[in-house]
Design an enzyme around this catalytic site. Structure first.
Site, PDB file in Angstrom:
ATOM      1  N   LYS A 115       0.204   9.874 -10.999  1.00 21.27           N
ATOM      2  CA  LYS A 115       1.044   7.885 -11.227  1.00 21.27           C
ATOM      3  C   LYS A 115       2.563   8.509 -11.607  1.00 21.27           C
ATOM      4  O   LYS A 115       3.430   8.026 -11.443  1.00 21.27           O
ATOM      5  CB  LYS A 115       0.135   7.300 -11.681  1.00 21.27           C
ATOM      6  N   LYS A 168      -7.730   6.402   2.868  1.00 17.93           N
ATOM      7  CA  LYS A 168      -8.674   5.784   3.262  1.00 17.93           C
ATOM      8  C   LYS A 168      -8.101   5.003   2.601  1.00 17.93           C
ATOM      9  O   LYS A 168      -6.469   4.170   2.768  1.00 17.93           O
ATOM     10  CB  LYS A 168      -8.468   5.927   0.821  1.00 17.93           C
ATOM     11  N   LYS A 181      -5.247  -1.169  -0.260  1.00 15.52           N
ATOM     12  CA  LYS A 181      -4.333  -2.611   0.026  1.00 15.52           C
ATOM     13  C   LYS A 181      -2.709  -2.427   0.016  1.00 15.52           C
ATOM     14  O   LYS A 181      -2.506  -3.261   0.175  1.00 15.52           O
ATOM     15  CB  LYS A 181      -5.282  -3.513  -1.740  1.00 15.52           C
TER      16      LYS A 181
END
Ligand code: TRP
Length: 338
Positions: free
Chosen positions: A119, A201, A204
């Site tokens: 991240k 995967k 969204k």
């Protein structure tokens, strides 16, 4: 077994970040299992909004999504009378224990978290201290409630291991305070892949809207997305290496219908991908229909949802407060009568 008041149920806890409407992947991979577990365990489920702000969120959007996701948790069938359905920021004990656990976690340990490394690379302009302390807040979420089991995906497993280390360290330094939680490995929660690139995967955040199905997509949009799903040129419905697109559709279909891969292969023997895609889409539409119906009924009942959220927070706080009081005493804070 018969319901027996002397048998203590396992306590299960898991949270989800309210940053987007869950996808079919979130549902088949996690939320559907929450519903199953909620039937015979003592469960706490909720929204990790404190975690959500470790990356920048638009305030109005976060507020709206939190409300909607709370309604969705009830819509998938979680029962707020039998389990505790709550929002992390409504229970101040999470932040309080999170701080204390920061002081029982080494900089080196937190630096080894792969999600932090990923991240911080992805949000290089906002590598904030909260992002670094994300795993200790997650440890607080779990340890406050003395959870026995935590259903987590593979990406959160390292955080759960850190939680166990912190709990054992604290228990060793003082005296038993925290239950050391175990990961809950349910029956293979399906890993749902992108409909446009089945090696990735379903997410969204995929820029291609056809790649993912949201729990609130309209039936006609679900049908369209499955019809344009990427497959292969063999034109045979069978589960095999290299057939990522078909494997993904078979896995989704199997989750929604309960059919095994062999049964699916038999049912679609001699039929083309067109028929199969239509059948998969229909099974998803049927799976989501009761959820969507319940959701449209709940979403405008603000008074009810707020009451459930307030009750959930109060029930959660009662448990959390007990653990936090114990911890505060053990670390040596001056206790005054409240
Ligand atoms: N970090 C988890 C995720 O993004 C969400 C989460 C926060 C969580 N606190 C938790 C999951 C405690 C399980 C237990 O998926």
């Amino acid at each position: 077994m018969e319901n027996n008041a002397t048998v203590k149920k396992d306590r299960v806890l898991s949270l989800i970040q309210p940053t987007s409407v869950p996808t079919l992947g979130n549902y088949l991979g996690a939320l559907k299992n929450w519903k199953e577990m909620s039937e015979d365990n003592d469960c706490l489920f909720g929204l990790a909004d404190l975690h959500a702000i470790t990356v920048r969120q638009e305030p109005a959007k976060l507020r709206k999504l939190s409300y909607e996701m709370y309604a969705l948790l009830l819509s998938i069938g979680l029962d707020p009378d039998k389990n505790i359905i709550f929002t992390q920021s409504h229970v101040p004990e999470h932040s309080q224990l999170g701080w204390i656990l920061n002081c029982y976690t080494q900089f080196g340990e937190a630096s080894r978290m792969t999600q932090f490394k990923d991240k911080s690379a992805k949000h290089a302009d906002n590598v904030n201290v909260g992002l670094f302390a994300y795993p200790t807040l997650m440890a607080a979420d779990i340890l406050l409630y003395q959870a026995d089991y935590v259903p987590v995906g593979i990406d959160q497993k390292q955080h759960l291991e850190l939680t166990r280390d912190i709990a054992e360290r604290f228990n060793g330094a003082y005296s038993p305070t925290f239950t050391v939680p175990k990961p809950y490995i349910g029956k293979a929660g399906a890993k749902v892949m992108s409909l446009q690139d089945p090696t990735k995967k379903m997410s969204k955040s995929d820029p291609n809207p056809k790649a993912s199905v949201s729990l609130l997509d309209k039936p006609e949009d679900i049908m369209k997305k499955f019809k344009s799903a990427v497959t292969d040129s063999e034109a045979k419905v069978r589960y095999a290496e290299g057939k990522d697109g078909i494997n993904n559709l078979m896995s989704i279909y199997s989750c929604c219908t309960g059919l095994s891969y062999e049964e699916i292969e038999r049912d679609f023997d001699g039929k083309g991908y067109g028929d199969f895609k239509t059948a998969v889409a229909e099974s998803v539409i049927e799976e989501l229909r009761p959820i969507q119906d319940k959701y449209s009924q709940l979403i405008n009942d603000k008074a009810y949802l707020e009451q459930c959220a307030a009750d959930g927070a109060e029930k959660a706080r009662r448990i959390a407060r007990k653990t936090l009081d114990k911890v505060m005493r053990k670390v040596g804070f001056w206790q005054i009568k409240k």
